[in-house]
Design an enzyme around this catalytic site. Structure first.
Site, PDB file in Angstrom:
ATOM      1  N   HIS A  53       0.858  -1.185   0.000  1.00  0.00           N
ATOM      2  CA  HIS A  53       0.000   0.000   0.000  1.00  0.00           C
ATOM      3  C   HIS A  53       0.897   1.239   0.000  1.00  0.00           C
ATOM      4  O   HIS A  53       2.072   1.171   0.386  1.00  0.00           O
ATOM      5  CB  HIS A  53      -0.891   0.006   1.232  1.00  0.00           C
ATOM      6  CG  HIS A  53      -1.906  -1.100   1.232  1.00  0.00           C
ATOM      7  ND1 HIS A  53      -2.961  -1.122   2.113  1.00  0.00           N
ATOM      8  CD2 HIS A  53      -2.030  -2.218   0.478  1.00  0.00           C
ATOM      9  CE1 HIS A  53      -3.692  -2.203   1.898  1.00  0.00           C
ATOM     10  NE2 HIS A  53      -3.142  -2.885   0.900  1.00  0.00           N
ATOM     11  N   GLU A  55       1.026   3.841   1.901  1.00  0.00           N
ATOM     12  CA  GLU A  55       1.558   4.215   3.220  1.00  0.00           C
ATOM     13  C   GLU A  55       2.731   3.315   3.612  1.00  0.00           C
ATOM     14  O   GLU A  55       3.755   3.797   4.106  1.00  0.00           O
ATOM     15  CB  GLU A  55       0.462   4.115   4.294  1.00  0.00           C
ATOM     16  CG  GLU A  55      -0.705   5.044   4.088  1.00  0.00           C
ATOM     17  CD  GLU A  55      -1.876   4.414   3.335  1.00  0.00           C
ATOM     18  OE1 GLU A  55      -3.013   4.856   3.548  1.00  0.00           O
ATOM     19  OE2 GLU A  55      -1.649   3.472   2.533  1.00  0.00           O
ATOM     20  N   CYS A  83      -5.972   1.781   5.938  1.00  0.00           N
ATOM     21  CA  CYS A  83      -6.531   0.495   6.353  1.00  0.00           C
ATOM     22  C   CYS A  83      -5.864   0.090   7.665  1.00  0.00           C
ATOM     23  O   CYS A  83      -4.890   0.717   8.106  1.00  0.00           O
ATOM     24  CB  CYS A  83      -6.291  -0.563   5.273  1.00  0.00           C
ATOM     25  SG  CYS A  83      -4.569  -1.099   5.136  1.00  0.00           S
TER      26      CYS A  83
END
Length: 155
Positions: A53, A55, A83
């Protein structure tokens, strides 16, 4: 302190990712002392890596650049509410603050399952009240709309 230019950078990162079919419309920027330390976007499809992801990748890059696993004093700007996996990584990295654009509900509208995992694993009500802050949702929703209109793979 929030600076819109960093959210705009996260949006541009996400655009690079969706334009090149790397993954969903998720870009992230890590900032320290008003300077960008690292930025990235979702590369789940590009890398065949469900953990890549935006991040997570930005954290990896920032830690390498700074030569430390401790990102205390850093802020993270991201196009969508992180998430649970990313949120845990953000906490492990000691990032002080997260600014996000779109909500978990917005992500669900474009086909992502974050809400399902939140329901299974727990909500976010144990976080400090000022840790997550939603900003510039309208700008990020435009990005989500662009993504919705693209030919894409949902995962």
């Amino acid at each position: 302190m929030y600076q819109k230019k960093f959210m705009e950078t996260a949006i541009e990162e996400a655009r690079i990712g969706i334009t090149n079919s790397h993954g969903g419309p998720f870009g992230a920027v890590i900032v320290k002392n008003s300077a960008v330390i690292a930025s990235s976007h979702n590369c789940v499809l590009k890398n065949n890596d469900s953990t890549c992801h935006g991040e997570i990748d930005a954290i990896r890059k920032a830690e390498q650049k700074l030569g430390t696993y401790d990102l205390s004093g850093c802020e993270l700007y991201t196009t969508s509410e992180p998430c649970l996996m990313c949120l845990a990584a953000i906490l492990w990295a000691n990032i002080n603050k997260v600014y996000y654009g779109c909500s978990i509900e917005d992500s669900a509208r474009i086909g992502f399952r974050d809400a399902k995992f939140d329901a299974m694993l727990g909500e976010r009500n144990h976080l400090p009240a000022d840790f997550l802050e939603q900003r510039d949702r309208d700008l990020c929703l435009q990005l989500f709309d662009e993504y919705s209109n693209m030919d894409k793979t949902i995962y």
